[in-house]
Design a protein around this motif. Structure first.
Motif, PDB file in Angstrom:
ATOM      1  N   PRO A  24      15.696  22.206  -9.028  1.00 54.04           N
ATOM      2  CA  PRO A  24      14.167  22.629  -8.604  1.00 54.04           C
ATOM      3  C   PRO A  24      13.408  22.223  -9.589  1.00 54.04           C
ATOM      4  N   TRP A  25      13.981  21.162 -10.900  1.00 49.53           N
ATOM      5  CA  TRP A  25      12.009  21.206 -11.727  1.00 49.53           C
ATOM      6  C   TRP A  25      12.030  19.867 -11.311  1.00 49.53           C
ATOM      7  N   ALA A  26      12.937  18.583 -10.424  1.00 46.91           N
ATOM      8  CA  ALA A  26      12.241  17.857  -9.841  1.00 46.91           C
ATOM      9  C   ALA A  26      11.709  17.706  -8.445  1.00 46.91           C
ATOM     10  N   MET A  27      11.934  19.510  -8.191  1.00 45.77           N
ATOM     11  CA  MET A  27      11.258  19.628  -6.240  1.00 45.77           C
ATOM     12  C   MET A  27      10.437  20.027  -7.130  1.00 45.77           C
ATOM     13  N   ARG A  28       9.904  21.224  -8.071  1.00 44.31           N
ATOM     14  CA  ARG A  28       8.597  21.362  -8.441  1.00 44.31           C
ATOM     15  C   ARG A  28       7.753  20.193  -9.214  1.00 44.31           C
ATOM     16  N   GLY A  29       8.419  19.454  -9.525  1.00 42.28           N
ATOM     17  CA  GLY A  29       7.405  17.897  -9.870  1.00 42.28           C
ATOM     18  C   GLY A  29       7.050  17.101  -8.304  1.00 42.28           C
ATOM     19  N   TYR A  30       8.008  17.166  -7.428  1.00 38.88           N
ATOM     20  CA  TYR A  30       7.178  16.402  -6.855  1.00 38.88           C
ATOM     21  C   TYR A  30       6.240  17.473  -5.725  1.00 38.88           C
ATOM     22  N   GLN A  31       6.077  18.682  -5.777  1.00 40.86           N
ATOM     23  CA  GLN A  31       5.037  19.363  -5.221  1.00 40.86           C
ATOM     24  C   GLN A  31       3.615  19.573  -5.912  1.00 40.86           C
ATOM     25  N   LEU A  32       3.564  19.419  -7.301  1.00 39.05           N
ATOM     26  CA  LEU A  32       2.371  18.294  -7.871  1.00 39.05           C
ATOM     27  C   LEU A  32       2.697  17.192  -7.957  1.00 39.05           C
ATOM     28  N   TYR A  33       3.538  16.575  -7.323  1.00 37.93           N
ATOM     29  CA  TYR A  33       3.205  15.397  -7.520  1.00 37.93           C
ATOM     30  C   TYR A  33       2.443  14.725  -6.226  1.00 37.93           C
TER      31      TYR A  33
ATOM     32  N   GLU B 147      -2.674  13.431  -3.406  1.00 34.27           N
ATOM     33  CA  GLU B 147      -4.148  14.102  -2.172  1.00 34.27           C
ATOM     34  C   GLU B 147      -5.121  13.759  -2.975  1.00 34.27           C
ATOM     35  N   SER B 148      -5.217  14.216  -4.185  1.00 36.14           N
ATOM     36  CA  SER B 148      -6.675  14.607  -5.074  1.00 36.14           C
ATOM     37  C   SER B 148      -7.138  13.032  -5.011  1.00 36.14           C
ATOM     38  N   LEU B 149      -6.063  12.259  -5.492  1.00 33.60           N
ATOM     39  CA  LEU B 149      -6.543  10.500  -5.350  1.00 33.60           C
ATOM     40  C   LEU B 149      -7.313   9.856  -4.006  1.00 33.60           C
ATOM     41  N   GLY B 150      -6.559  10.952  -3.161  1.00 38.27           N
ATOM     42  CA  GLY B 150      -6.913  10.223  -2.341  1.00 38.27           C
ATOM     43  C   GLY B 150      -6.040   9.727  -1.645  1.00 38.27           C
ATOM     44  N   LEU B 151      -4.686   9.617  -1.690  1.00 34.47           N
ATOM     45  CA  LEU B 151      -3.364   9.193  -1.298  1.00 34.47           C
ATOM     46  C   LEU B 151      -2.731   9.913   0.099  1.00 34.47           C
ATOM     47  N   THR B 152      -1.844   9.752   0.326  1.00 34.27           N
ATOM     48  CA  THR B 152      -1.117  10.202   2.004  1.00 34.27           C
ATOM     49  C   THR B 152       0.175  10.982   1.026  1.00 34.27           C
ATOM     50  N   TRP B 153       0.698  11.609   0.743  1.00 36.04           N
ATOM     51  CA  TRP B 153       1.825  11.959   0.721  1.00 36.04           C
ATOM     52  C   TRP B 153       2.715  12.564   1.601  1.00 36.04           C
ATOM     53  N   GLY B 154       4.222  11.382   1.527  1.00 31.12           N
ATOM     54  CA  GLY B 154       4.936  11.709   2.559  1.00 31.12           C
ATOM     55  C   GLY B 154       5.741  13.570   2.521  1.00 31.12           C
ATOM     56  N   GLY B 155       5.797  14.076   1.502  1.00 24.73           N
ATOM     57  CA  GLY B 155       6.543  15.677   1.591  1.00 24.73           C
ATOM     58  C   GLY B 155       5.145  16.765   2.290  1.00 24.73           C
TER      59      GLY B 155
ATOM     60  N   LEU C 127       0.779  -1.081   0.036  1.00 24.45           N
ATOM     61  CA  LEU C 127       0.194   0.183   0.269  1.00 24.45           C
ATOM     62  C   LEU C 127       0.732   1.109  -0.212  1.00 24.45           C
ATOM     63  N   ALA C 128       2.023   1.151  -0.544  1.00 24.83           N
ATOM     64  CA  ALA C 128       2.707   2.273  -0.316  1.00 24.83           C
ATOM     65  C   ALA C 128       3.896   1.402  -1.549  1.00 24.83           C
ATOM     66  N   ALA C 129       4.552   3.381  -2.419  1.00 23.24           N
ATOM     67  CA  ALA C 129       5.920   3.195  -3.253  1.00 23.24           C
ATOM     68  C   ALA C 129       6.690   4.135  -2.729  1.00 23.24           C
ATOM     69  N   ASP C 130       7.466   4.673  -3.759  1.00 25.86           N
ATOM     70  CA  ASP C 130       8.217   5.739  -4.110  1.00 25.86           C
ATOM     71  C   ASP C 130       8.809   6.113  -4.570  1.00 25.86           C
ATOM     72  N   CYS C 131       9.128   7.259  -5.436  1.00 29.05           N
ATOM     73  CA  CYS C 131       8.583   7.336  -6.686  1.00 29.05           C
ATOM     74  C   CYS C 131       9.820   8.153  -7.058  1.00 29.05           C
TER      75      CYS C 131
ATOM     76  N   MET D 147       9.458  14.450   8.704  1.00 30.51           N
ATOM     77  CA  MET D 147      11.339  13.364   7.745  1.00 30.51           C
ATOM     78  C   MET D 147      10.395  13.794   6.329  1.00 30.51           C
ATOM     79  N   MET D 148      10.278  14.748   5.998  1.00 25.94           N
ATOM     80  CA  MET D 148       9.906  14.706   4.249  1.00 25.94           C
ATOM     81  C   MET D 148      10.029  13.396   3.429  1.00 25.94           C
ATOM     82  N   ASP D 149       9.379  12.653   2.737  1.00 21.44           N
ATOM     83  CA  ASP D 149      10.044  12.067   1.496  1.00 21.44           C
ATOM     84  C   ASP D 149       9.261  12.188   0.141  1.00 21.44           C
ATOM     85  N   PHE D 150       9.379  12.958  -0.683  1.00 22.60           N
ATOM     86  CA  PHE D 150       8.479  13.667  -1.510  1.00 22.60           C
ATOM     87  C   PHE D 150       8.084  13.004  -2.351  1.00 22.60           C
ATOM     88  N   GLY D 151       8.381  11.660  -2.267  1.00 23.45           N
ATOM     89  CA  GLY D 151       8.645  10.711  -3.965  1.00 23.45           C
ATOM     90  C   GLY D 151       7.798   9.151  -3.179  1.00 23.45           C
TER      91      GLY D 151
END
Length: 283
Positions: A237-246, A251-259, A218-222, A263-267
């Motif tokens: 910076p390109w990846a950081m922007r992507g993590y924010q969008l991700y 979260e809009s799909l009902g998932l919990t985001w580690g960001g 029920l979890a994955a790192d991407c 202890m932030m885990d953006f992926g």
């Protein structure tokens, strides 16, 4: 208490004996009861008389008030009608000019429906992307960011089906809406591997075996793919922007985001389900 009861019993016995043996005693008690009854009747009579007087005064006051109102209406009826018109006409005009009232909370929504999310909810089955070459996960840059990534599981079939579909939908939205190609770094994680990673320190994970949603599929790192290479570090910076969008998409799909963790885990994303894991870890 016993002495008091004996004393009262003795006095009562004496009173009864006095009444039975002496006629004067009976006459005295009868006279006392008759006097008490007479006084009670007089008291009730006075109360009833006072009540009748109060009711009469109230009725007279009411009649006088009604008479005063009738007299005022007769003398000033034009003034009263004008005041009534001033009170009623403005609200009536406002209602007529406003048209049909509608509560804003129940107006027809003008927001566009996300067809991708709607398709997911209606049962559209997304297919995992083709597996990436193993060499993509073994470069020096990748190993520096994610130790032991080369031995991680990236088998979509080992993920919970509901979670896998939401994750695939997030991948699709990131590609079609924002132009980011996503890559699965690790999905299911065995308890043994979880303990091995936990032993490497809090910089890797704080969760021991069965304290992570990875053990339940029920979890994955991407991360992201750019020019055929993995981009994991949020220092890009390109990846950081992507993590924010991700994170927003997940979260809009009902998932919990580690960001959002301390202890932030953006992926990292996960689908928490009640009763699956009694003790939840940080990842």
């Amino acid at each position: 208490m016993f002495l008091l009861a004996v004393t009262l019993y003795f006095l009562l016995a004496c009173l009864i004996s006095w009444m039975l043996l002496f006629p004067s005693g009976r006459e005295f008690v009868a006279a006392a009861l008759a006097g008490a009854g007479t006084r009670l009747q007089h008291t009730l009579g006075r109360l009833a008389h006072r009540r009748r007087e109060d009711m009469g005064a109230l009725a007279r006051s009411g009649r006088a008030s009604m008479g005063g109102l009738r007299a005022f209406w007769s003398d000033h009826y034009l003034f009263c009608l004008g005041g009534l018109a001033l009170l009623c006409i403005p609200p009536l005009l406002a209602l007529l000019l406003a048209g049909k009232p509608t509560l804003s909370a129940y107006e027809t929504s003008t927001r566009e429906v996300n067809t991708q999310v709607a398709g997911l909810l209606q049962g559209e089955q997304l297919v995992p992307p083709p597996a990436l070459p193993p060499l993509v996960f073994t470069t020096a840059e990748v190993q520096l960011e994610r130790p032991m990534l080369s031995t991680a599981s990236r088998d979509w079939a080992m993920l919970d089906s509901a979670y896998a579909q939401r994750l695939l939908m997030a991948f699709r939205i990131m590609k079609e809406k924002y132009g980011y190609d996503m890559a699965l770094l690790e999905g299911y994680r065995s308890p043994e591997r979880q303990n091995t990673l936990a032993a490497m320190g809090s910089g890797v994970t704080n969760a021991a075996a069965f304290q992570s949603w990875h053990q339940y599929g029920l979890a994955a790192d991407c991360a992201f793919l750019r020019d055929g290479k993995l981009v994991i570090s949020e220092r890009d910076p390109w990846a950081m922007r992507g993590y924010q969008l991700y994170g927003e998409v997940a979260e809009s799909l009902g998932l919990t985001w580690g960001g959002r963790w301390k202890m932030m885990d953006f992926g990292h994303t996960e689908l928490r389900q009640p009763g699956v894991m009694h003790k939840q870890g940080n990842k």
